[in-house]
Design a protein around this motif. Structure first.
Motif, short mmCIF file in Angstrom:
data_model
loop_
_atom_site.label_atom_id
_atom_site.label_comp_id
_atom_site.label_asym_id
_atom_site.label_seq_id
_atom_site.Cartn_x
_atom_site.Cartn_y
_atom_site.Cartn_z
N ASP B 8 21.64 18.78 6.53
CA ASP B 8 20.46 18.41 5.75
C ASP B 8 20.79 17.12 5.01
O ASP B 8 21.92 16.93 4.55
CB ASP B 8 20.12 19.52 4.74
CG ASP B 8 18.67 19.45 4.31
OD1 ASP B 8 17.95 20.46 4.51
OD2 ASP B 8 18.23 18.40 3.79
N ASP B 9 19.80 16.23 4.89
CA ASP B 9 20.07 14.99 4.17
C ASP B 9 19.98 15.19 2.66
O ASP B 9 20.34 14.29 1.91
CB ASP B 9 19.12 13.86 4.64
CG ASP B 9 17.67 14.23 4.49
OD1 ASP B 9 17.37 15.45 4.43
OD2 ASP B 9 16.82 13.33 4.44
N ASP B 52 18.06 20.92 9.45
CA ASP B 52 16.87 20.32 8.84
C ASP B 52 16.12 19.51 9.90
O ASP B 52 16.68 19.15 10.94
CB ASP B 52 17.33 19.40 7.69
CG ASP B 52 16.15 18.77 6.95
OD1 ASP B 52 15.05 19.36 6.93
OD2 ASP B 52 16.36 17.67 6.38
N ASN B 54 13.68 16.56 9.15
CA ASN B 54 13.66 15.13 8.83
C ASN B 54 14.96 14.66 8.22
O ASN B 54 15.35 15.12 7.15
CB ASN B 54 12.54 14.82 7.82
CG ASN B 54 11.19 14.81 8.49
OD1 ASN B 54 11.03 14.26 9.59
ND2 ASN B 54 10.22 15.42 7.84
N MET B 55 15.63 13.76 8.94
CA MET B 55 16.88 13.19 8.41
C MET B 55 17.00 11.77 8.92
O MET B 55 16.53 11.46 10.02
CB MET B 55 18.09 14.01 8.88
CG MET B 55 18.17 15.39 8.27
SD MET B 55 19.56 16.35 8.92
CE MET B 55 19.10 16.58 10.61
MG LIG Z 1 15.30 16.32 5.19
#
Ligand SMILES: [Mg+2]
Ligand SMILES: C[S@@+](CC[C@H](N)C(=O)[O-])C[C@H]1O[C@@H](n2cnc3c(N)ncnc32)[C@H](O)[C@@H]1O
Lengths: 280, 121
Positions: B8-9, B52, B54-55
């Motif tokens: 995860d970012d 996750d 979106n990264m």
């Molecule tokens: Mg994210």
């Protein structure tokens, strides 16, 4: 303000009389959290005042609401996955052979809460089209709580509820998304009937092949639990299967059931000595 | 002990996930994007990846596709774990090879049930 000892005793007595559930003194905080919203809703100053109103008998509805608030409806799909696998493979497998003649099965989820348990069984059956093709399978879900039964019938779950235990492929396949909610497909809903029933009363009519009574009898007093076990047994075919919650057992609770030696974790009716003698 | 890679970012989300995973007795490692996760899997494949969507650098879907190209003795199970709740997103993740899908918010029981479903609990 704290709820008084007397009020706790009255509520506990009411709950046990109506449902069989005992309120452990150690769980007293639960009463408080459970009933706060109720007194706020009815503009009642304190929990003791609520209890006064209930005992004065002026409002039967208020007593019902208090009971409802005190019940624990916690449940989720495929709760104890391995137990459901055992039921599917061993229990249902055996019944499939035993009922090959009639191709009929009756299943009862007793204390089904908001329906996840009954829908789990329905999905298990739908997942084996080859095994059950041509069969008439009746799944009945019952609960004491009218609110829970309404929700079960609707089969509509929040995002949080839907993914608790439910495989994503089942969610996509058997539920329809509706904003933040997911509703059981009409096909899935049609495969289960729900109705209000109190386990302290006579069981639903007819004999069942599979009964699930899970995480319900936990808080019953030993005597009442024994009574309910024998009532459930009286509604089961001689070779039927009983499934309890993880960590629940019949040991030391009832003579009506024994461990299923072919499928540890499931239970069978005890065939009594006279019946066995007659059989010889 | 089973191993889980949290991808995860967001450092905060990684920390929250780590906390839950540790109570479930996983050994946890972390990656901030798909590329880092892929590198980590190449060095040592975890039992399961919490992924996750979106990264930066490499998204969750891109990671899944890249993971599909790799050779493993035992392929890590992948649980997609995002705020996306649209059917199209969920299907895309499954089609790309995810084993399970978790929508935020979730709790310990939900995660535990998903680990059981993919066979790593
Ligand atoms: Mg994210
Ligand atoms: C904790 S839930 C368990 C639901 C499900 N069986 C499971 O294991 O996930 C217990 C349910 O039993 C119901 N219940 C409690 N006492 C009951 C009674 N006397 N008769 C029928 N249902 C009862 C409650 O309303 C509640 O929905």
């Amino acid at each position: 303000m704290e709820i008084s000892d007397g009020a706790v005793r009255i509520l506990a007595g009411l709950l046990e009389a109506r449902t069989g559930q005992q309120l452990a003194i150690g769980r007293r905080w639960r009463i408080d959290t459970a009933l706060r919203p109720l007194i706020a809703k009815h503009d009642i100053p304190t929990l003791d005042d609520l209890v006064h109103r209930i005992v004065s008998g002026r409002s039967a509805a208020l007593a019902d609401e208090a009971i409802e608030a005190l019940l624990n409806h916690e449940t989720f799909f495929y709760r104890d996955l391995n137990a459901f696998r055992l039921l599917d493979e061993q229990g249902m497998g055996r019944l499939h052979a035993a009922r090959a003649g009639t191709q009929r099965l009756r299943i009862w989820s007793a204390g089904c809460s908001t329906g996840q348990e009954a829908y789990t069984i329905a999905m298990m059956i739908a997942d084996r089209p080859d095994r059950w093709r041509g069969w008439t399978i009746d799944i009945l879900g019952t609960d004491l709580s009218p609110a829970a039964i309404e929700r079960a019938k609707e089969g509509r779950y929040s995002q949080f509820e839907i993914q608790r235990g439910l495989p994503v492929t089942q969610m996509l396949r058997r539920f329809d998304q509706d904003g933040e909610h997911w509703q059981a497909s009409s096909l899935l809903r049609q495969s289960v009937r729900f109705r209000v029933h109190n386990l302290l009363t006579a069981p639903p009519v007819g004999m069942f092949d599979v009964v699930l009574c899970r995480n319900v009898l936990l808080y019953f007093s030993p005597d009442v639990r024994t009574l309910v076990f024998s009532r459930i047994a009286s509604a089961m075919q001689a070779d039927a299967v009983l499934m309890l919650g993880a960590g629940e057992t019949v040991m030391g609770q009832t003579d009506a059931f024994v461990s299923d030696f072919e499928a540890r974790g499931l239970y069978r009716k005890r065939i009594d000595a006279t019946a066995v003698a007659a059989f010889r | 002990m089973k191993t889980c890679l949290v991808v995860d970012d967001s450092k905060v989300i990684r920390k929250v996930a780590r906390h839950i995973l540790e109570t479930l007795e996983f050994t946890v490692s972390e990656a901030g994007d798909g590329q880092e996760a892929l590198d980590s899997c190449r060095v040592s494949a975890p039992d399961v990846v919490l992924l996750d969507w979106n990264m930066p650098v490499m998204s969750g879907i891109e990671f899944l596709r890249a993971l599909g190209q790799e050779e493993f003795e035992t392929r890590p199970k992948v649980i997609f774990c995002t705020t996306e709740n649209g059917i199209a997103h969920i299907r895309a993740a499954i089609d790309a090879g995810a084993d399970e899908y978790v929508m935020k918010p979730f709790d310990r029981e939900t995660l535990e049930s998903k680990f059981q479903l993919v066979g790593v609990a």
